[in-house]
Design a protein around this motif. Structure first.
Motif, PDB file in Angstrom:
ATOM      1  N   LEU A 106     -44.931  -7.262  21.700  1.00 17.17           N
ATOM      2  CA  LEU A 106     -44.230  -6.662  20.575  1.00 17.17           C
ATOM      3  C   LEU A 106     -44.400  -7.576  19.378  1.00 17.17           C
ATOM      4  CD1 LEU A 106     -42.357  -4.391  19.550  1.00 17.17           C
ATOM      5  CD2 LEU A 106     -40.441  -5.898  20.114  1.00 17.17           C
ATOM      6  N   SER A 107     -44.971  -7.050  18.307  1.00 12.59           N
ATOM      7  CA  SER A 107     -45.203  -7.847  17.102  1.00 12.59           C
ATOM      8  C   SER A 107     -44.262  -7.417  15.996  1.00 12.59           C
ATOM      9  CB  SER A 107     -46.653  -7.676  16.631  1.00 12.59           C
ATOM     10  OG  SER A 107     -46.853  -6.354  16.155  1.00 12.59           O
ATOM     11  N   VAL A 108     -44.056  -8.315  15.049  1.00  8.23           N
ATOM     12  CA  VAL A 108     -43.232  -7.990  13.891  1.00  8.23           C
ATOM     13  C   VAL A 108     -43.895  -6.871  13.085  1.00  8.23           C
ATOM     14  CG1 VAL A 108     -44.168  -9.749  12.332  1.00  8.23           C
ATOM     15  CG2 VAL A 108     -41.805  -8.992  12.070  1.00  8.23           C
ATOM     16  N   GLU A 109     -45.215  -6.813  13.102  1.00  4.47           N
ATOM     17  CA  GLU A 109     -45.913  -5.738  12.399  1.00  4.47           C
ATOM     18  C   GLU A 109     -45.591  -4.381  13.013  1.00  4.47           C
ATOM     19  OE1 GLU A 109     -47.866  -9.517  11.504  1.00  4.47           O
ATOM     20  OE2 GLU A 109     -47.413  -8.583  13.416  1.00  4.47           O
ATOM     21  N   TYR A 110     -45.553  -4.337  14.339  1.00  4.98           N
ATOM     22  CA  TYR A 110     -45.180  -3.089  15.013  1.00  4.98           C
ATOM     23  C   TYR A 110     -43.749  -2.714  14.653  1.00  4.98           C
ATOM     24  CZ  TYR A 110     -44.129   0.350  18.568  1.00  4.98           C
ATOM     25  OH  TYR A 110     -43.747   1.496  19.202  1.00  4.98           O
ATOM     26  N   MET A 111     -42.879  -3.698  14.633  1.00  2.87           N
ATOM     27  CA  MET A 111     -41.491  -3.436  14.282  1.00  2.87           C
ATOM     28  C   MET A 111     -41.369  -2.970  12.841  1.00  2.87           C
ATOM     29  SD  MET A 111     -39.523  -6.441  16.342  1.00  2.87           S
ATOM     30  CE  MET A 111     -37.917  -5.932  15.779  1.00  2.87           C
ATOM     31  N   ALA A 112     -42.204  -3.505  11.957  1.00  2.00           N
ATOM     32  CA  ALA A 112     -42.179  -3.072  10.561  1.00  2.00           C
ATOM     33  C   ALA A 112     -42.532  -1.595  10.466  1.00  2.00           C
ATOM     34  CB  ALA A 112     -43.147  -3.907   9.731  1.00  2.00           C
ATOM     35  N   GLU A 113     -43.489  -1.178  11.269  1.00  2.59           N
ATOM     36  CA  GLU A 113     -43.836   0.236  11.301  1.00  2.59           C
ATOM     37  C   GLU A 113     -42.662   1.060  11.821  1.00  2.59           C
ATOM     38  OE1 GLU A 113     -47.377   0.632  13.623  1.00  2.59           O
ATOM     39  OE2 GLU A 113     -48.521  -0.671  12.291  1.00  2.59           O
ATOM     40  N   ALA A 114     -41.934   0.510  12.789  1.00  5.93           N
ATOM     41  CA  ALA A 114     -40.805   1.223  13.378  1.00  5.93           C
ATOM     42  C   ALA A 114     -39.580   1.185  12.464  1.00  5.93           C
ATOM     43  CB  ALA A 114     -40.463   0.625  14.741  1.00  5.93           C
ATOM     44  N   SER A 115     -39.425   0.104  11.739  1.00  3.66           N
ATOM     45  CA  SER A 115     -38.232  -0.013  10.904  1.00  3.66           C
ATOM     46  C   SER A 115     -38.412  -1.091   9.841  1.00  3.66           C
ATOM     47  CB  SER A 115     -37.014  -0.355  11.750  1.00  3.66           C
ATOM     48  OG  SER A 115     -35.914  -0.651  10.933  1.00  3.66           O
ATOM     49  N   GLU A 116     -38.473  -0.696   8.593  1.00  8.80           N
ATOM     50  CA  GLU A 116     -38.612  -1.660   7.503  1.00  8.80           C
ATOM     51  C   GLU A 116     -37.385  -2.572   7.411  1.00  8.80           C
ATOM     52  OE1 GLU A 116     -40.994   1.557   4.811  1.00  8.80           O
ATOM     53  OE2 GLU A 116     -39.786   0.092   3.773  1.00  8.80           O
ATOM     54  N   VAL A 117     -36.243  -2.095   7.814  1.00 11.26           N
ATOM     55  CA  VAL A 117     -35.019  -2.888   7.764  1.00 11.26           C
ATOM     56  C   VAL A 117     -35.112  -4.075   8.708  1.00 11.26           C
ATOM     57  CG1 VAL A 117     -32.529  -2.867   8.222  1.00 11.26           C
ATOM     58  CG2 VAL A 117     -33.620  -0.932   7.055  1.00 11.26           C
ATOM     59  N   PHE A 118     -35.567  -3.854   9.947  1.00 15.43           N
ATOM     60  CA  PHE A 118     -35.673  -4.942  10.922  1.00 15.43           C
ATOM     61  C   PHE A 118     -36.689  -5.977  10.482  1.00 15.43           C
ATOM     62  CE2 PHE A 118     -32.671  -3.527  13.700  1.00 15.43           C
ATOM     63  CZ  PHE A 118     -32.925  -2.303  14.300  1.00 15.43           C
ATOM     64  N   ALA A 119     -37.822  -5.536   9.983  1.00 15.92           N
ATOM     65  CA  ALA A 119     -38.854  -6.482   9.556  1.00 15.92           C
ATOM     66  C   ALA A 119     -38.343  -7.383   8.442  1.00 15.92           C
ATOM     67  CB  ALA A 119     -40.105  -5.740   9.126  1.00 15.92           C
ATOM     68  N   GLY A 120     -37.605  -6.820   7.498  1.00 18.95           N
ATOM     69  CA  GLY A 120     -37.041  -7.613   6.412  1.00 18.95           C
ATOM     70  C   GLY A 120     -36.090  -8.670   6.925  1.00 18.95           C
ATOM     71  N   ALA A 121     -35.269  -8.329   7.903  1.00 15.45           N
ATOM     72  CA  ALA A 121     -34.321  -9.293   8.473  1.00 15.45           C
ATOM     73  C   ALA A 121     -35.041 -10.396   9.232  1.00 15.45           C
ATOM     74  CB  ALA A 121     -33.346  -8.570   9.404  1.00 15.45           C
ATOM     75  N   ILE A 122     -36.109 -10.066   9.931  1.00 20.78           N
ATOM     76  CA  ILE A 122     -36.854 -11.054  10.716  1.00 20.78           C
ATOM     77  C   ILE A 122     -37.580 -12.033   9.803  1.00 20.78           C
ATOM     78  CG2 ILE A 122     -38.797 -11.372  12.308  1.00 20.78           C
ATOM     79  CD1 ILE A 122     -38.013  -8.593  13.458  1.00 20.78           C
ATOM     80  N   LEU A 123     -38.204 -11.518   8.770  1.00 24.31           N
ATOM     81  CA  LEU A 123     -39.030 -12.359   7.887  1.00 24.31           C
ATOM     82  C   LEU A 123     -38.207 -13.157   6.877  1.00 24.31           C
ATOM     83  CD1 LEU A 123     -41.950  -9.876   7.279  1.00 24.31           C
ATOM     84  CD2 LEU A 123     -41.932 -11.857   8.789  1.00 24.31           C
ATOM     85  N   ALA A 124     -36.923 -12.867   6.768  1.00 26.35           N
ATOM     86  CA  ALA A 124     -36.056 -13.561   5.795  1.00 26.35           C
ATOM     87  C   ALA A 124     -35.832 -15.004   6.171  1.00 26.35           C
ATOM     88  CB  ALA A 124     -34.719 -12.845   5.685  1.00 26.35           C
TER      89      ALA A 124
END
Length: 124
Positions: A106-124
């Protein structure tokens, strides 16, 4: 999640691991003993430790660049759990393990595709 039946064995030449990364469009490849996950080999380590160090990518084995990772998720984990584990461990890629057996990544890129909200929280 990218389903991956198995990674490369620790005895795999780094050049083959790099080819697999290119094929998968990934920054890392899972290293497994059979179907038991051992860790990752990262593209950055291939460049900095092998290429820049003047070593042979065809003679250097993945076991010498192996980075273990204590963090993982199970197939039953949800994206919130995965996001929290990624953020706590400062990682962008998690193995999905079923009783120690690698079943996917599971990559952050995949999660970004699934949810822009989650990716923003992870990369913060």
């Amino acid at each position: 999640m990218r389903r991956q039946a198995a990674g490369v064995p620790p005895s795999t030449p780094v050049v083959e691991a790099a080819r697999k990364m290119r094929e998968l469009g990934s920054e890392a490849v899972a290293v497994c003993d059979g179907d038991r996950f051992l860790g990752f080999v990262w593209d950055h380590d291939i460049v900095s430790c092998v290429v820049a160090g003047g070593s042979s990518a065809s003679r250097t084995r993945c076991r010498s660049l192996l980075r273990t990772l204590e963090a993982s998720i199970s197939p039953e984990s949800d994206l919130i759990q995965a996001a929290m584990i990624m953020a706590e461990n400062h990682v962008r890629l998690l193995p999905v393990l079923d009783r120690g057996r690698l079943v996917g990544l599971l990559s952050v890129e995949y999660m970004a595709e699934a949810s822009e909200v989650f990716a923003g929280a992870i990369l913060a």
